[in-house]
Design an enzyme around this catalytic site. Structure first.
Site, PDB file in Angstrom:
ATOM      1  N   GLU A   1       7.567   1.000   5.142  1.00  0.00           N
ATOM      2  CA  GLU A   1       6.991  -0.042   6.000  1.00  0.00           C
ATOM      3  C   GLU A   1       7.177  -1.374   5.294  1.00  0.00           C
ATOM      4  O   GLU A   1       7.056  -1.449   4.055  1.00  0.00           O
ATOM      5  CB  GLU A   1       5.494   0.234   6.220  1.00  0.00           C
ATOM      6  CG  GLU A   1       4.751  -0.820   7.036  1.00  0.00           C
ATOM      7  CD  GLU A   1       3.264  -0.527   7.174  1.00  0.00           C
ATOM      8  OE1 GLU A   1       2.727   0.334   6.459  1.00  0.00           O
ATOM      9  OE2 GLU A   1       2.631  -1.181   8.013  1.00  0.00           O
TER      10      GLU A   1
ATOM     11  N   HIS B   1       0.817  -1.217   0.000  1.00  0.00           N
ATOM     12  CA  HIS B   1       0.000   0.000   0.000  1.00  0.00           C
ATOM     13  C   HIS B   1       0.851   1.267   0.000  1.00  0.00           C
ATOM     14  O   HIS B   1       2.021   1.239   0.357  1.00  0.00           O
ATOM     15  CB  HIS B   1      -0.989   0.026   1.172  1.00  0.00           C
ATOM     16  CG  HIS B   1      -0.400  -0.007   2.544  1.00  0.00           C
ATOM     17  ND1 HIS B   1      -0.172  -1.176   3.246  1.00  0.00           N
ATOM     18  CD2 HIS B   1       0.007   0.992   3.372  1.00  0.00           C
ATOM     19  CE1 HIS B   1       0.316  -0.885   4.436  1.00  0.00           C
ATOM     20  NE2 HIS B   1       0.445   0.418   4.531  1.00  0.00           N
TER      21      HIS B   1
HETATM   22  C1  LIG Z   1      -0.901   0.208  10.998  1.00  0.00           C
HETATM   23  C2  LIG Z   1      -0.741   0.731   9.606  1.00  0.00           C
HETATM   24  C3  LIG Z   1      -0.411  -0.449   8.682  1.00  0.00           C
HETATM   25  O1  LIG Z   1      -0.088  -0.216   7.507  1.00  0.00           O
HETATM   26  O2  LIG Z   1      -0.580  -1.630   9.118  1.00  0.00           O
HETATM   27  C4  LIG Z   1       0.300   1.836   9.523  1.00  0.00           C
HETATM   28  O3  LIG Z   1       0.852   2.078   8.460  1.00  0.00           O
HETATM   29  S1  LIG Z   1       0.593   2.731  10.950  1.00  0.00           S
HETATM   30  C5  LIG Z   1       1.333   4.254  10.295  1.00  0.00           C
HETATM   31  C6  LIG Z   1       1.725   5.189  11.443  1.00  0.00           C
HETATM   32  N1  LIG Z   1       2.951   4.678  12.123  1.00  0.00           N
HETATM   33  C7  LIG Z   1       4.168   5.157  11.799  1.00  0.00           C
HETATM   34  O4  LIG Z   1       4.352   6.042  10.957  1.00  0.00           O
HETATM   35  C8  LIG Z   1       5.319   4.522  12.558  1.00  0.00           C
HETATM   36  C9  LIG Z   1       6.662   4.947  11.970  1.00  0.00           C
HETATM   37  N2  LIG Z   1       6.813   6.395  12.048  1.00  0.00           N
HETATM   38  C10 LIG Z   1       7.650   6.944  13.004  1.00  0.00           C
HETATM   39  O5  LIG Z   1       8.274   6.259  13.835  1.00  0.00           O
HETATM   40  C11 LIG Z   1       7.745   8.447  12.983  1.00  0.00           C
HETATM   41  O6  LIG Z   1       6.652   9.000  12.258  1.00  0.00           O
HETATM   42  C12 LIG Z   1       9.085   8.946  12.332  1.00  0.00           C
HETATM   43  C13 LIG Z   1      10.280   8.483  13.196  1.00  0.00           C
HETATM   44  C14 LIG Z   1       9.212   8.425  10.894  1.00  0.00           C
HETATM   45  C15 LIG Z   1       9.043  10.452  12.267  1.00  0.00           C
HETATM   46  O7  LIG Z   1       8.698  10.896  13.569  1.00  0.00           O
HETATM   47  P1  LIG Z   1       8.559  12.439  13.811  1.00  0.00           P
HETATM   48  O8  LIG Z   1       7.805  13.067  12.708  1.00  0.00           O
HETATM   49  O9  LIG Z   1       8.078  12.649  15.192  1.00  0.00           O
HETATM   50  O10 LIG Z   1      10.070  12.842  13.775  1.00  0.00           O
HETATM   51  P2  LIG Z   1      10.686  14.148  13.254  1.00  0.00           P
HETATM   52  O11 LIG Z   1       9.639  15.188  13.114  1.00  0.00           O
HETATM   53  O12 LIG Z   1      11.863  14.404  14.137  1.00  0.00           O
HETATM   54  O13 LIG Z   1      11.183  13.732  11.794  1.00  0.00           O
HETATM   55  C16 LIG Z   1      12.488  13.249  11.661  1.00  0.00           C
HETATM   56  C17 LIG Z   1      12.843  13.498  10.208  1.00  0.00           C
HETATM   57  O14 LIG Z   1      12.084  12.543   9.427  1.00  0.00           O
HETATM   58  C18 LIG Z   1      11.278  13.255   8.511  1.00  0.00           C
HETATM   59  N3  LIG Z   1      10.026  12.528   8.397  1.00  0.00           N
HETATM   60  C19 LIG Z   1       9.104  12.323   9.357  1.00  0.00           C
HETATM   61  N4  LIG Z   1       8.067  11.598   8.879  1.00  0.00           N
HETATM   62  C20 LIG Z   1       8.344  11.361   7.583  1.00  0.00           C
HETATM   63  C21 LIG Z   1       7.663  10.685   6.530  1.00  0.00           C
HETATM   64  N5  LIG Z   1       6.462  10.119   6.720  1.00  0.00           N
HETATM   65  N6  LIG Z   1       8.246  10.624   5.322  1.00  0.00           N
HETATM   66  C22 LIG Z   1       9.455  11.199   5.098  1.00  0.00           C
HETATM   67  N7  LIG Z   1      10.159  11.872   6.038  1.00  0.00           N
HETATM   68  C23 LIG Z   1       9.602  11.942   7.271  1.00  0.00           C
HETATM   69  C24 LIG Z   1      11.074  14.641   9.081  1.00  0.00           C
HETATM   70  O15 LIG Z   1      10.799  15.557   8.048  1.00  0.00           O
HETATM   71  C25 LIG Z   1      12.414  14.886   9.725  1.00  0.00           C
HETATM   72  O16 LIG Z   1      13.320  15.259   8.711  1.00  0.00           O
HETATM   73  P3  LIG Z   1      14.328  16.503   8.980  1.00  0.00           P
HETATM   74  O17 LIG Z   1      15.174  16.064  10.159  1.00  0.00           O
HETATM   75  O18 LIG Z   1      15.089  16.645   7.688  1.00  0.00           O
HETATM   76  O19 LIG Z   1      13.427  17.676   9.317  1.00  0.00           O
HETATM   77 CO   LIG Z   2       0.859   1.305   6.491  1.00  0.00          CO
END
Ligand SMILES: C[C@H](C(=O)O)C(=O)SCCNC(=O)CCNC(=O)[C@H](O)C(C)(C)COP(=O)(O)OP(=O)(O)OC[C@H]1O[C@@H](n2cnc3c(N)ncnc32)[C@H](O)[C@@H]1OP(=O)(O)O
Ligand SMILES: [Co+2]
Length: 134
Positions: free
Chosen positions: A130, A7
């Site tokens: 993911e 996805h």
């Molecule tokens: C359950 C379902 C499923 O499919 O089964 C799902 O998908 S659940 C979907 C929801 N769950 C998740 O997303 C879990 C994984 N995500 C995470 O752990 C977090 O979102 C993260 C660590 C990627 C980012 O956390 P955060 O936004 O609080 O951290 P920061 O704001 O410090 O961001 C750190 C750096 O990563 C960048 N950044 C953050 N999010 C993204 C993204 N989605 N895509 C690309 N870059 C990203 C920011 O711009 C920043 O870059 P710069 O330093 O250059 O400014």
């Molecule tokens: Co997902």
């Protein structure tokens, strides 16, 4: 290692509006909204012939997509999910190559009832990845 694109996830500021765009404007089949408390999101899946779109809306006060939506008020593409045969083997291989696995490194059960892990966007050309074991 990676197989099919499972996805493409889009974080949205208004889930009902996003569902209406995909269902009514684009004529796609959409699922019911399902809360994913372990992941801090509510998901709706848009079923397409060759993959799915995952509409993500923040759930709870500590949603991992809250900051993303602060940065992207109109919403935006949040992550790509690739399928793998063996998520532990994939994880270990990725870590051995220096890739950062997010969270505690242990798979969690995702929206499809399958184990998922997330990989740091900085290691994948600015794209949150993911992996899902299917
Ligand atoms: C359950 C379902 C499923 O499919 O089964 C799902 O998908 S659940 C979907 C929801 N769950 C998740 O997303 C879990 C994984 N995500 C995470 O752990 C977090 O979102 C993260 C660590 C990627 C980012 O956390 P955060 O936004 O609080 O951290 P920061 O704001 O410090 O961001 C750190 C750096 O990563 C960048 N950044 C953050 N999010 C993204 C993204 N989605 N895509 C690309 N870059 C990203 C920011 O711009 C920043 O870059 P710069 O330093 O250059 O400014
Ligand atoms: Co997902």
């Amino acid at each position: 290692m990676i197989g099919r694109l499972n996805h493409v996830a889009i974080a949205v500021p208004d889930l009902d509006a996003a569902v209406s765009v995909y269902r009514d404007t684009l004529g796609a089949t959409v699922s019911e909204a399902v809360d994913q408390p372990d992941h801090g999101v509510t998901t709706v899946f848009v079923e397409l012939p060759n993959t799915k779109i995952e509409l993500l809306y923040p759930l709870g006060t500590n949603s991992p997509i809250a900051k993303f939506l602060e940065r992207n008020a109109a919403g935006g593409i949040h992550h790509l999910c690739y399928e793998v045969d063996d998520i532990h083997a994939a994880r270990d291989k990725l870590k051995a190559q220096g890739m950062r696995v997010l969270g505690d490194g242990e798979p969690k059960i995702g929206a499809h009832g399958k184990p998922v892990l997330f990989l740091h966007p900085k290691d994948f050309m600015g794209t949150l990845v993911e992996i899902e074991q299917v």
